[in-house]
Scaffold this motif. Structure first.
Motif, PDB file in Angstrom:
ATOM      1  N   ARG A  15      18.528  -5.872  69.549  1.00 50.84           N
ATOM      2  CA  ARG A  15      18.075  -5.273  70.795  1.00 50.84           C
ATOM      3  C   ARG A  15      18.280  -6.203  71.977  1.00 50.84           C
ATOM      4  O   ARG A  15      18.461  -7.398  71.824  1.00 50.84           O
ATOM      5  CB  ARG A  15      16.578  -4.968  70.722  1.00 50.84           C
ATOM      6  N   ILE A  16      18.166  -5.616  73.151  1.00 50.83           N
ATOM      7  CA  ILE A  16      18.096  -6.381  74.387  1.00 50.83           C
ATOM      8  C   ILE A  16      16.682  -6.206  74.912  1.00 50.83           C
ATOM      9  O   ILE A  16      16.203  -5.083  75.077  1.00 50.83           O
ATOM     10  CB  ILE A  16      19.123  -5.894  75.424  1.00 50.83           C
ATOM     11  N   VAL A  17      15.973  -7.318  75.127  1.00 51.94           N
ATOM     12  CA  VAL A  17      14.574  -7.278  75.520  1.00 51.94           C
ATOM     13  C   VAL A  17      14.414  -7.910  76.894  1.00 51.94           C
ATOM     14  O   VAL A  17      15.003  -8.949  77.183  1.00 51.94           O
ATOM     15  CB  VAL A  17      13.693  -8.039  74.499  1.00 51.94           C
ATOM     16  N   GLY A  18      13.617  -7.277  77.734  1.00 51.51           N
ATOM     17  CA  GLY A  18      13.296  -7.819  79.046  1.00 51.51           C
ATOM     18  C   GLY A  18      11.796  -7.762  79.272  1.00 51.51           C
ATOM     19  O   GLY A  18      11.077  -7.076  78.545  1.00 51.51           O
ATOM     20  N   VAL A  19      11.333  -8.493  80.229  1.00 48.61           N
ATOM     21  CA  VAL A  19       9.915  -8.490  80.587  1.00 48.61           C
ATOM     22  C   VAL A  19       9.816  -7.969  82.015  1.00 48.61           C
ATOM     23  O   VAL A  19      10.482  -8.481  82.912  1.00 48.61           O
ATOM     24  CB  VAL A  19       9.302  -9.901  80.493  1.00 48.61           C
ATOM     25  N   ALA A  20       9.003  -6.954  82.206  1.00 55.12           N
ATOM     26  CA  ALA A  20       8.846  -6.373  83.530  1.00 55.12           C
ATOM     27  C   ALA A  20       7.440  -6.637  84.042  1.00 55.12           C
ATOM     28  O   ALA A  20       6.499  -6.778  83.263  1.00 55.12           O
ATOM     29  CB  ALA A  20       9.118  -4.880  83.491  1.00 55.12           C
ATOM     30  N   GLY A  21       7.320  -6.710  85.341  1.00 53.32           N
ATOM     31  CA  GLY A  21       6.018  -6.875  85.976  1.00 53.32           C
ATOM     32  C   GLY A  21       5.796  -5.770  86.987  1.00 53.32           C
ATOM     33  O   GLY A  21       6.745  -5.234  87.558  1.00 53.32           O
ATOM     34  N   GLN A  22       4.544  -5.428  87.171  1.00 50.38           N
ATOM     35  CA  GLN A  22       4.176  -4.443  88.182  1.00 50.38           C
ATOM     36  C   GLN A  22       3.309  -5.147  89.203  1.00 50.38           C
ATOM     37  O   GLN A  22       2.336  -5.802  88.847  1.00 50.38           O
ATOM     38  CB  GLN A  22       3.414  -3.296  87.525  1.00 50.38           C
ATOM     39  N   PHE A  23       3.665  -5.010  90.473  1.00 54.44           N
ATOM     40  CA  PHE A  23       2.997  -5.739  91.536  1.00 54.44           C
ATOM     41  C   PHE A  23       2.576  -4.763  92.630  1.00 54.44           C
ATOM     42  O   PHE A  23       3.314  -3.843  92.960  1.00 54.44           O
ATOM     43  CB  PHE A  23       3.942  -6.798  92.130  1.00 54.44           C
ATOM     44  N   GLU A  24       1.387  -4.986  93.197  1.00 58.43           N
ATOM     45  CA  GLU A  24       0.891  -4.170  94.302  1.00 58.43           C
ATOM     46  C   GLU A  24       1.093  -4.931  95.607  1.00 58.43           C
ATOM     47  O   GLU A  24       0.636  -6.066  95.746  1.00 58.43           O
ATOM     48  CB  GLU A  24      -0.597  -3.860  94.111  1.00 58.43           C
ATOM     49  N   ILE A  25       1.790  -4.299  96.558  1.00 49.26           N
ATOM     50  CA  ILE A  25       2.044  -4.911  97.861  1.00 49.26           C
ATOM     51  C   ILE A  25       1.674  -3.896  98.937  1.00 49.26           C
ATOM     52  O   ILE A  25       2.346  -2.863  99.070  1.00 49.26           O
ATOM     53  CB  ILE A  25       3.523  -5.322  98.015  1.00 49.26           C
ATOM     54  N   ASN A  26       0.601  -4.169  99.653  1.00 48.28           N
ATOM     55  CA  ASN A  26       0.166  -3.285 100.745  1.00 48.28           C
ATOM     56  C   ASN A  26       0.082  -1.825 100.318  1.00 48.28           C
ATOM     57  O   ASN A  26       0.529  -0.928 101.017  1.00 48.28           O
ATOM     58  CB  ASN A  26       1.085  -3.413 101.962  1.00 48.28           C
ATOM     59  N   GLY A  27      -0.470  -1.576  99.150  1.00 50.66           N
ATOM     60  CA  GLY A  27      -0.628  -0.205  98.669  1.00 50.66           C
ATOM     61  C   GLY A  27       0.580   0.360  97.954  1.00 50.66           C
ATOM     62  O   GLY A  27       0.520   1.452  97.392  1.00 50.66           O
ATOM     63  N   ASP A  28       1.691  -0.342  97.973  1.00 53.18           N
ATOM     64  CA  ASP A  28       2.894   0.102  97.264  1.00 53.18           C
ATOM     65  C   ASP A  28       2.976  -0.617  95.924  1.00 53.18           C
ATOM     66  O   ASP A  28       2.609  -1.785  95.803  1.00 53.18           O
ATOM     67  CB  ASP A  28       4.160  -0.225  98.068  1.00 53.18           C
TER      68      ASP A  28
END
Length: 130
Positions: A15-28
């Motif tokens: 497989r190809i594995v990646g790590v993703a992040g979720q970030f909140e910026i000014n409500g977005d």
């Protein structure tokens, strides 16, 4: 002059594995693959990601450790300026049978604090963990 090559995926064989992040910026909400440098055995070090009111900063002056495997993904909740030190922390964390990448954040923070105290080194928890 040095070169740092940042990837956002690891080839694990099947497989190809990646790590993703979720970030909140000014409500977005911003969803982004985390850049990192592989250190072998499905482990990596990654620049800290800092959320500001204007966007995301990829901090190549602060580093954290990661597991990037098809069965296990995680990011340590501490940073240091020293790439060699964070690589050492990451490898020792990974090899310790008393802790795992999917342990609670509190358990992982406690492990990192105890490790730093035993080694008499300083690490910091990022202001915007992800």
């Amino acid at each position: 002059m040095s070169l740092i090559r940042l990837d956002s995926y690891e080839c694990t064989g099947a497989r190809i594995v990646g790590v993703a992040g979720q970030f909140e910026i000014n409500g977005d909400t911003v969803f982004m693959h985390r850049p990192f440098v592989s250190i072998g055995n499905g482990l990596a070090i990654a620049p800290a990601i800092e959320v500001t009111d204007r966007g995301l900063l990829v901090r190549t002056d602060l580093w954290t450790g990661m597991a990037v495997r098809d069965y296990e993904v995680g990011v340590l909740p501490v940073t240091t300026e020293d790439q060699g030190l964070i690589a050492r922390i990451t490898r020792e964390f990974d090899q310790d049978p008393e802790i795992a990448w999917d342990s609670s954040r509190e358990q992982i923070v406690a492990w990192c604090e105890q490790w730093a105290a035993r080694q008499r080194v300083t690490t910091t928890a990022p202001a915007n963990p992800s």
